[in-house]
Write an enzyme that holds these catalytic residues in place. Structure first.
Site, PDB file in Angstrom:
ATOM      1  N   SER A 430      -6.563   5.739  -0.511  1.00  0.00           N
ATOM      2  CA  SER A 430      -5.909   6.556  -1.541  1.00  0.00           C
ATOM      3  C   SER A 430      -4.469   6.110  -1.778  1.00  0.00           C
ATOM      4  CB  SER A 430      -5.918   8.033  -1.134  1.00  0.00           C
ATOM      5  OG  SER A 430      -5.275   8.203   0.108  1.00  0.00           O
ATOM      6  N   HIS A 451     -12.404   5.489  -4.829  1.00  0.00           N
ATOM      7  CA  HIS A 451     -11.613   6.588  -4.275  1.00  0.00           C
ATOM      8  C   HIS A 451     -12.258   7.931  -4.589  1.00  0.00           C
ATOM      9  CE1 HIS A 451      -7.752   9.171  -4.257  1.00  0.00           C
ATOM     10  NE2 HIS A 451      -8.292   9.139  -3.061  1.00  0.00           N
ATOM     11  N   GLU A 463     -12.476   7.839  -8.627  1.00  0.00           N
ATOM     12  CA  GLU A 463     -11.551   6.853  -9.188  1.00  0.00           C
ATOM     13  C   GLU A 463     -12.048   5.459  -8.818  1.00  0.00           C
ATOM     14  OE1 GLU A 463      -6.951   8.172  -9.683  1.00  0.00           O
ATOM     15  OE2 GLU A 463      -7.651   8.062  -7.636  1.00  0.00           O
ATOM     16  N   ASN A 501      -3.150  10.772  -7.791  1.00  0.00           N
ATOM     17  CA  ASN A 501      -2.041  10.996  -6.860  1.00  0.00           C
ATOM     18  C   ASN A 501      -0.720  10.489  -7.425  1.00  0.00           C
ATOM     19  OD1 ASN A 501      -3.689  12.229  -4.999  1.00  0.00           O
ATOM     20  ND2 ASN A 501      -4.178  10.334  -3.930  1.00  0.00           N
TER      21      ASN A 501
END
Length: 756
Positions: A430, A451, A463, A501
């Protein structure tokens, strides 16, 4: 409800020797009810009623599907006024009530596959319904911010009862044919190969009075007495306000249903017409329609999915690491019947990992989502391993070990030795740069980020992270796997934090900045939750744990030092053995049931952090309005999302909308982070960020993409990709192998555009 890929849909009519006219809805792929289809339905109905050789009518859909509902692609045109809207009541009153239901010839709906939204409303206007056992029947319109607009709010309660109809509409959950017959929604269930013959005979039996001739709109036996009905409606309103406090359209549905019960079904129909028109132009409807199309657009990646590549078949997958993420990924794959090898470093860790997968599957059995037989069959697809011997015939590996660069580099070097040359090498990292992970291999073209979000077998987003060297074929393969394991895959570029993120790192940092300058922790969380997030930034920190928060925060401080807010608040609390929910103390304190309560003790940590940051209390911060808090928390997120777009990390703004909703819980009824920002305007967002940056520093400084859009008064939304030159060159190489003439044209065009 459904999107039509063919705007020129139609219906056909065919009259058999038995005198039954079969009207077939044709508009692939799901026979959606475009306006063309509805006009054609009326024409063919009128013809059947005029013709002397027609005794009865059967309505069905082509290719094993009745109808997926109204054509959602028409919504934007109706909202924008680019197509003429039918006169009020034309569909629900003139076509379905006064033509279909009031016809002097009986009609039967023959339902296979699905009858959703407007499709079910057409079926309910017929005098009987015959279904196949597994057909899906429902009214999911609330998912699009509207209500059933073709008479569904009036007919469904009269067929299945008030309580069940409200449940079906308010939850948008369909029922299968077998349940529908028990509810009274359909009259009989038969296999597909008997459907049309049974419907034809049923229609003739109605004509000969051997079966009842029922106009659903005028049924009363399923409607409760008025006093009892009002109690049910009152309870539904209370539940709806509690579960969806920011939404009006579910309450409008209840009001429209009540109108039909109190004032009669005809009055209810006209109230439905009025409400549908109003809701169609609401912000909520526009936002949810955006989400509908954005979710379906994530699998369209310019320069990848338009190259004519076909996904290769993935027959076996290996997972490295049986922790929370690895076991969750394994579970997701097993649930879609992929054989999985789970590798760990020792037997103790392996047994723990296998146990987690088993527990995940057993949870499905307990919830009634999986039979014991299916559980055993699914679990048999899982195999544990302590070495790489079983990796020699795997088609894809997903590494899910701890975030340690040297460990991951060592693993990928070993994978390159043991896995076949076609095997996809995926990482669930991540935070770590994929180029760094694959640095010691010669296989950068098949290295890709996969991800998942925790828990991986539950959270809907995947992702897919590509580097500039990742082969388009590998991306196409992983997109296919993502769809098969029922995830929404979003393809993003390689950077710190990727899309979700990266976009949301300012979310917590903005909250820390506000608190250190005098805002209240718990008020911020309340305001953000009221806005529609599942929880506020501080409650979220407690949930993920302070260790994770500090590690990920450190990545952003290191990579984007000029625009991160460096607060010592969380490290100070962790030093004092507060680590969030796991230690029962973080920003909140937690009881035995994990219920959170605000902890007044945190004031001392805030004061110390403020002192270390060298900031003073700003009296304005204690008096911020809810609107100010929302904007100061989310505008930095919008700003970072703009950078993600400008850098080509995301190729479409709609991908960021979906990423925010599915990865961070941004409220879908606000349309996604970019869609929501555009409802406020780029000029307004720029001016606020610019003002705050002068007051509080570069954390709020607007990026150049936002500044440029604001200067032109342009929306942030963009459909067009930002592709790097390296990506274009890679895609041209692939095209030259599979479509040389097309590659030549694109190459010439790109050279021309680069010199223009």
């Amino acid at each position: 409800m459904s999107k039509s890929s063919n705007p020129k849909g139609r219906t056909t009519i065919e009259v058999g020797a038995d005198g039954v006219a079969v009207i077939t809805i044709i508009n692939p792929p799901v026979n959606s009810l475009a306006l063309d289809v509805l006009y054609s339905l009326k024409e063919n109905y009128d013809q059947a009623l005029r013709r002397d050789d027609v005794k009865a009518i059967v309505v069905t859909g082509a290719n094993g599907r009745f109808s997926g509902g109204f054509d959602i692609s028409a919504f934007g045109k109706l909202q924008g006024g680019t197509v003429e809207s039918p006169k009020p009541g034309f569909i629900s009153v003139e076509i379905l009530t006064d033509t279909v239901e009031a016809a002097r010839k009986p009609s039967v709906a023959a339902i296979d596959g699905l009858a959703l939204g407007g499709g079910l409303e057409v079926a309910m206007a017929c005098h009987a319904r015959i279904s196949t056992p597994n057909a899906q029947l429902g009214l999911p319109e609330l998912q699009l911010g509207i209500l059933p607009g073709f008479g569904g709010t009036q007919r469904l309660p009269r067929l299945v009862g008030l309580a069940k109809s409200l449940e079906m509409m308010l939850t948008s959950k369909p029922v299968k044919g077998e349940e529908a017959v028990n509810l009274g929604l359909v009259d009989a269930v038969v296999p597909s190969n008997q459907l049309l013959d049974t419907a034809r005979k049923w229609a003739l039996d109605i004509l000969e009075c051997r079966k009842p001739w029922v106009a659903s709109l005028h049924k009363t036996d399923k409607i409760e007495p008025l006093g009892e009905a009002r109690e049910i409606l009152k309870f539904a309103r209370v539940q709806t306000r509690r579960q969806a406090p920011n939404l009006q359209h579910p309450l409008v549905v209840i009001d429209v249903v009540e109108e039909g019960i109190v004032s009669g079904p005809r009055a209810g129909l006209w109230k439905e017409v009025e409400a549908f028109q109003s809701l169609l132009h609401s912000d909520t409807c526009k936002a949810l329609v955006n989400v509908f199309f954005a979710q379906r657009a994530t699998t369209k990646v310019p320069g990848v999915t338009d190259l004519g590549l076909k996904p290769r078949r993935i027959k076996k997958v290996a997972i490295l690491g049986g922790g929370l993420m690895g076991s969750g990924i394994a579970t997701a794959l097993l649930l879609s019947n992929y054989p999985v090898i789970l590798k760990e470093v020792n037997d103790k860790f392996l047994q723990a990992g296998l146990g987690r997968v088993k527990a995940n599957l057993q949870s499905s059995v307990k919830k009634g989502k999986m039979s014991q037989e299916k559980f055993e069959k699914t679990l048999s697809l899982l195999k544990g391993a302590l070495d790489y011997e079983d990796f020699r015939d795997v088609d894809m590996v997903i590494e899910a070990v701890i975030e340690n660069v040297s460990l991951k580099q060592q693993i990928f070097a070993e994978l390159e030795k043991y896995c076949p040359p076609h095997c996809i090498l995926g990482s669930n990292t991540s935070t770590i740069d994929l180029n760094l992970i694959g640095e010691k291999t010669k296989s950068q073209d098949r290295i890709i980020g996969a991800h998942f979000f925790s828990p991986a077998h539950v959270m809907p987003l995947l992702e897919i992270v590509r580097t500039q060297k990742t082969s388009p074929q590998v991306i196409v393969d992983l997109l296919d796997v993502g769809k098969k394991i029922r995830k929404t895959p979003v393809v993003v570029g390689n950077c710190t934090g990727f899309a979700v993120n990266r976009m949301f790192f300012p979310y917590t940092q903005a909250a820390l900045l506000l608190v250190e300058r005098g805002a209240d922790v718990f008020r911020i969380d309340r305001v953000i939750t009221k806005f529609g997030m599942p929880m506020g930034p501080f409650r979220l920190c407690d949930l993920v744990g302070f260790g994770v928060a500090i590690a990920t925060g450190g990545q952003f401080v290191m990579n984007f030092p000029e625009r991160t807010y460096k607060s010592m608040l969380i490290p100070l609390m962790q030093e004092d053995k507060r680590a969030g929910e796991t230690t029962r103390k973080g920003f909140y304190v937690y009881d035995d049931r994990r219920k959170a309560s605000p902890d007044p003790e945190i004031k001392k940590y805030i004061e110390k952090a403020r002192e270390m940051s060298g900031v003073t209390i700003d009296p304005k911060m204690a008096k911020l309005s809810d609107k100010d808090i929302i904007e100061m928390i989310f505008f930095p997120v919008v700003n970072e999302a703009c950078r993600v777009l400008a850098e080509g990390i995301a190729v479409k703004s709609s991908d960021l909308d979906i990423s925010a909703i599915m990865g961070m819980g941004f409220p879908p009824y606000r349309g996604g982070i970019i869609f929501w920002a555009d409802t406020l305007g780029s000029k307004y967002i720029y001016s606020r960020l610019d003002e705050w940056s002068r007051m509080y520093g570069d954390f709020f400084k607007p990026c150049s993409y936002l500044a440029e859009r604001a200067s032109k008064g342009s929306p942030l939304w963009t459909r067009f990709p930002f592709l790097s030159a390296a990506h274009i060159r890679l895609q041209l190489r692939v095209l030259q192998q599979i479509q040389p003439s097309r590659a030549c044209k694109i190459s010439n065009a790109s050279e021309h555009s680069s010199t223009s």
